[in-house]
Scaffold this motif. Structure first.
Motif, PDB file in Angstrom:
ATOM      1  N   THR A 122      -9.577   6.045  -4.487  1.00  0.00           N
ATOM      2  CA  THR A 122      -8.679   7.163  -4.771  1.00  0.00           C
ATOM      3  C   THR A 122      -7.968   6.950  -6.110  1.00  0.00           C
ATOM      4  O   THR A 122      -7.213   7.803  -6.562  1.00  0.00           O
ATOM      5  CB  THR A 122      -7.602   7.293  -3.675  1.00  0.00           C
ATOM      6  OG1 THR A 122      -6.929   6.035  -3.552  1.00  0.00           O
ATOM      7  CG2 THR A 122      -8.251   7.638  -2.333  1.00  0.00           C
ATOM      8  N   LYS A 147      -6.662  -4.909  -1.166  1.00  0.00           N
ATOM      9  CA  LYS A 147      -6.126  -3.543  -1.146  1.00  0.00           C
ATOM     10  C   LYS A 147      -7.210  -2.474  -1.123  1.00  0.00           C
ATOM     11  O   LYS A 147      -6.961  -1.343  -0.689  1.00  0.00           O
ATOM     12  CB  LYS A 147      -5.226  -3.341  -2.363  1.00  0.00           C
ATOM     13  CG  LYS A 147      -3.920  -4.102  -2.273  1.00  0.00           C
ATOM     14  CD  LYS A 147      -3.149  -4.065  -3.593  1.00  0.00           C
ATOM     15  CE  LYS A 147      -1.727  -4.606  -3.421  1.00  0.00           C
ATOM     16  NZ  LYS A 147      -1.004  -4.656  -4.722  1.00  0.00           N
ATOM     17  N   GLU A 196      -8.031  -0.180   1.910  1.00  0.00           N
ATOM     18  CA  GLU A 196      -7.030   0.843   2.229  1.00  0.00           C
ATOM     19  C   GLU A 196      -7.119   2.033   1.278  1.00  0.00           C
ATOM     20  O   GLU A 196      -7.118   3.176   1.703  1.00  0.00           O
ATOM     21  CB  GLU A 196      -5.618   0.244   2.093  1.00  0.00           C
ATOM     22  CG  GLU A 196      -5.350  -0.910   3.013  1.00  0.00           C
ATOM     23  CD  GLU A 196      -4.944  -0.446   4.407  1.00  0.00           C
ATOM     24  OE1 GLU A 196      -4.691   0.763   4.585  1.00  0.00           O
ATOM     25  OE2 GLU A 196      -4.893  -1.297   5.312  1.00  0.00           O
ATOM     26  N   LEU A 197      -7.144   1.742   0.000  1.00  0.00           N
ATOM     27  CA  LEU A 197      -7.016   2.822  -0.992  1.00  0.00           C
ATOM     28  C   LEU A 197      -8.364   3.300  -1.515  1.00  0.00           C
ATOM     29  O   LEU A 197      -8.449   4.358  -2.119  1.00  0.00           O
ATOM     30  CB  LEU A 197      -6.143   2.354  -2.159  1.00  0.00           C
ATOM     31  CG  LEU A 197      -4.697   2.089  -1.765  1.00  0.00           C
ATOM     32  CD1 LEU A 197      -3.949   1.400  -2.889  1.00  0.00           C
ATOM     33  CD2 LEU A 197      -3.996   3.393  -1.402  1.00  0.00           C
ATOM     34  N   ARG A 212       0.596   4.237  -2.618  1.00  0.00           N
ATOM     35  CA  ARG A 212       0.279   5.623  -2.237  1.00  0.00           C
ATOM     36  C   ARG A 212       1.302   6.590  -2.821  1.00  0.00           C
ATOM     37  O   ARG A 212       0.952   7.679  -3.269  1.00  0.00           O
ATOM     38  CB  ARG A 212       0.286   5.769  -0.707  1.00  0.00           C
ATOM     39  CG  ARG A 212      -0.952   5.194  -0.067  1.00  0.00           C
ATOM     40  CD  ARG A 212      -1.440   6.025   1.122  1.00  0.00           C
ATOM     41  NE  ARG A 212      -2.741   5.520   1.556  1.00  0.00           N
ATOM     42  CZ  ARG A 212      -2.897   4.595   2.513  1.00  0.00           C
ATOM     43  NH1 ARG A 212      -1.847   4.119   3.163  1.00  0.00           N
ATOM     44  NH2 ARG A 212      -4.110   4.179   2.821  1.00  0.00           N
ATOM     45  N   ILE A 257       0.467   7.166  -6.395  1.00  0.00           N
ATOM     46  CA  ILE A 257      -0.735   8.001  -6.509  1.00  0.00           C
ATOM     47  C   ILE A 257      -0.375   9.459  -6.187  1.00  0.00           C
ATOM     48  O   ILE A 257      -0.808  10.386  -6.881  1.00  0.00           O
ATOM     49  CB  ILE A 257      -1.855   7.462  -5.588  1.00  0.00           C
ATOM     50  CG1 ILE A 257      -2.331   6.092  -6.095  1.00  0.00           C
ATOM     51  CG2 ILE A 257      -3.027   8.444  -5.502  1.00  0.00           C
ATOM     52  CD1 ILE A 257      -3.185   5.305  -5.105  1.00  0.00           C
ATOM     53  N   TRP A 302      -9.197   1.103 -10.629  1.00  0.00           N
ATOM     54  CA  TRP A 302      -8.722  -0.282 -10.509  1.00  0.00           C
ATOM     55  C   TRP A 302      -8.909  -1.004 -11.842  1.00  0.00           C
ATOM     56  O   TRP A 302     -10.034  -1.153 -12.321  1.00  0.00           O
ATOM     57  CB  TRP A 302      -9.489  -1.019  -9.407  1.00  0.00           C
ATOM     58  CG  TRP A 302      -9.226  -0.424  -8.058  1.00  0.00           C
ATOM     59  CD1 TRP A 302      -9.913   0.608  -7.474  1.00  0.00           C
ATOM     60  CD2 TRP A 302      -8.201  -0.795  -7.132  1.00  0.00           C
ATOM     61  NE1 TRP A 302      -9.363   0.896  -6.245  1.00  0.00           N
ATOM     62  CE2 TRP A 302      -8.315   0.042  -5.996  1.00  0.00           C
ATOM     63  CE3 TRP A 302      -7.194  -1.769  -7.146  1.00  0.00           C
ATOM     64  CZ2 TRP A 302      -7.463  -0.044  -4.899  1.00  0.00           C
ATOM     65  CZ3 TRP A 302      -6.341  -1.865  -6.043  1.00  0.00           C
ATOM     66  CH2 TRP A 302      -6.480  -1.010  -4.940  1.00  0.00           C
ATOM     67  N   ILE A 324       0.829  -1.206   0.000  1.00  0.00           N
ATOM     68  CA  ILE A 324       0.000   0.000   0.000  1.00  0.00           C
ATOM     69  C   ILE A 324       0.868   1.264   0.000  1.00  0.00           C
ATOM     70  O   ILE A 324       0.540   2.248  -0.676  1.00  0.00           O
ATOM     71  CB  ILE A 324      -0.938  -0.007   1.233  1.00  0.00           C
ATOM     72  CG1 ILE A 324      -1.878  -1.221   1.189  1.00  0.00           C
ATOM     73  CG2 ILE A 324      -1.735   1.288   1.333  1.00  0.00           C
ATOM     74  CD1 ILE A 324      -2.881  -1.208   0.069  1.00  0.00           C
TER      75      ILE A 324
END
Ligand SMILES: *Cc1c(COP(=O)(O)O)cnc(C)c1O
Length: 231
Positions: free
Chosen positions: A73, A66, A69-70, A45, A48, A76, A41
Motif C-alpha cells: 500500500t 511490517k 501488515e501493510l 497507517r 498513509i 518501501w 503499524i
C-alpha cells in the motif's frame, strides 16, 4: 500535535522552502519520505491515510516484519546502511535503496535483482561532509562509483543521498547540501548508462527546509511527522 497536523506543517514548510529555493529542485517530482523506523503499524497507517506514499526504514528486518501488515500500500525505501549479506532479503521488496556506497554492494544488488527479473532502483550515499567514520562514499570518488554502477545490468542509478552532520543550526550544513546538488547536476549531465538522475535525497527533521532550499527533491522526515521516537 497529531500526525495529520504534523504532516500539514511539514508540507507547508516544504512548499515555502521550494518557493524560496536558490536553485530548481533536482528533478521534476518531489517526494516526502515518512521515516517510520521504530513506529508501529497504526502510526504508519495514519500517515498513509494522510497522503504518505513512501516510507523509509533503516533495518531490513523491520521492513520484513511490517510488510505482511501493510503490503504494497506504500513504497518501501531502505535508508539505512545495507550489508551485502542482507541484499538477498531486501531486494524483492525495496522500491528504492538510498544507501549504496560501494561497488561490492551494488554488484550483489544487481546479481539478486537479475535472478528476480527486476531492475533495482538505487541511490548512491555520499558522505558529503567528509565526516570520519560515517557511511557513504567520498564526494571525489562518487563519479567513479557511478561509472562502475552504470555497467550493471539490473541496477538503475536514480540519484544521490546524503545524511548531513548533526548540528544545532541547519545554516551550518547549507554548504554540504549545496555541494551535493552540484555533484548531482554534474552526474546528471554526463548521461551514464542504466542511470536516470531524478532523486536528490537530502534533509531530515532538523534540516529539511535548508535541504529543499538547496535543491533536494526527496526529504526523509521521521520526528517531524511522528514526534520523538520511542526506543
Ligand atoms: C532516522 C533517519 C531519518 C529521519 O530522522 P528524523 O530526524 O527523525 O527526521 C532520515 N534519514 C535517515 C538515513 C535516518 O536514519
Amino acid at each position: 500535535m497529531g500526525i495529520a497536523q504534523n504532516l500539514t506543517e511539514v508540507r507547508r514548510n516544504i512548499d515555502l522552502a521550494m518557493n524560496r529555493a536558490a536553485v530548481r529542485p533536482a528533478g521534476d517530482e518531489f517526494k516526502l519520505i515518512a521515516v517510520t523506523k521504530n513506529q508501529g503499524i497504526d502510526e504508519m497507517r495514519q500517515a498513509i491515510d494522510h497522503g504518505i506514499t513512501a516510507v523509509g526504514e533503516n533495518r531490513v528486518q523491520e521492513v520484513l516484519g511490517k510488510l505482511p501488515e501493510l503490503k504494497r500500500t506504500v513504497e518501501w525505501h531502505l535508508i539505512g546502511h545495507l550489508q551485502t549479506n542482507k541484499v538477498r532479503q531486501i531486494v524483492p521488496f525495496a522500491d528504492l535503496i538510498h544507501s549504496v556506497d560501494s561497488r561490492r554492494v551494488a554488484l550483489e544488488i544487481s546479481r539478486v535483482a537479475g535472478k528476480l527479473g527486476k531492475c533495482q532502483d538505487i541511490l548512491i550515499q555520499v558522505n558529503a561532509a567528509g565526516e570520519p567514520g560515517k557511511f557513504g562514499i567520498a564526494p571525489e570518488d562518487t563519479l567513479a562509483l557511478a561509472q562502475d554502477i552504470s555497467s550493471l545490468e539490473h541496477v538503475r542509478l536514480c540519484g544521490l543521498m546524503t545524511i548531513a552532520p548533526q548540528v544545532a543550526d541547519p545554516e551550518l550544513v547549507r554548504p554540504v547540501f549545496r555541494n551535493l546538488y552540484r555533484l548531482f547536476m554534474e552526474l546528471a549531465a554526463i548521461r551514464l548508462d542504466h542511470t536516470d538522475m531524478k532523486w536528490l535525497s537530502m534533509g531530515m527533521t532538523g534540516d529539511y527546509i535548508t535541504a529543499v532550499e538547496e535543491g533536494a527533491n526527496m526529504v526523509r522526515v521521521g520526528t517531524g511527522i511522528f514526534g520523538a521516537r520511542q526506543y
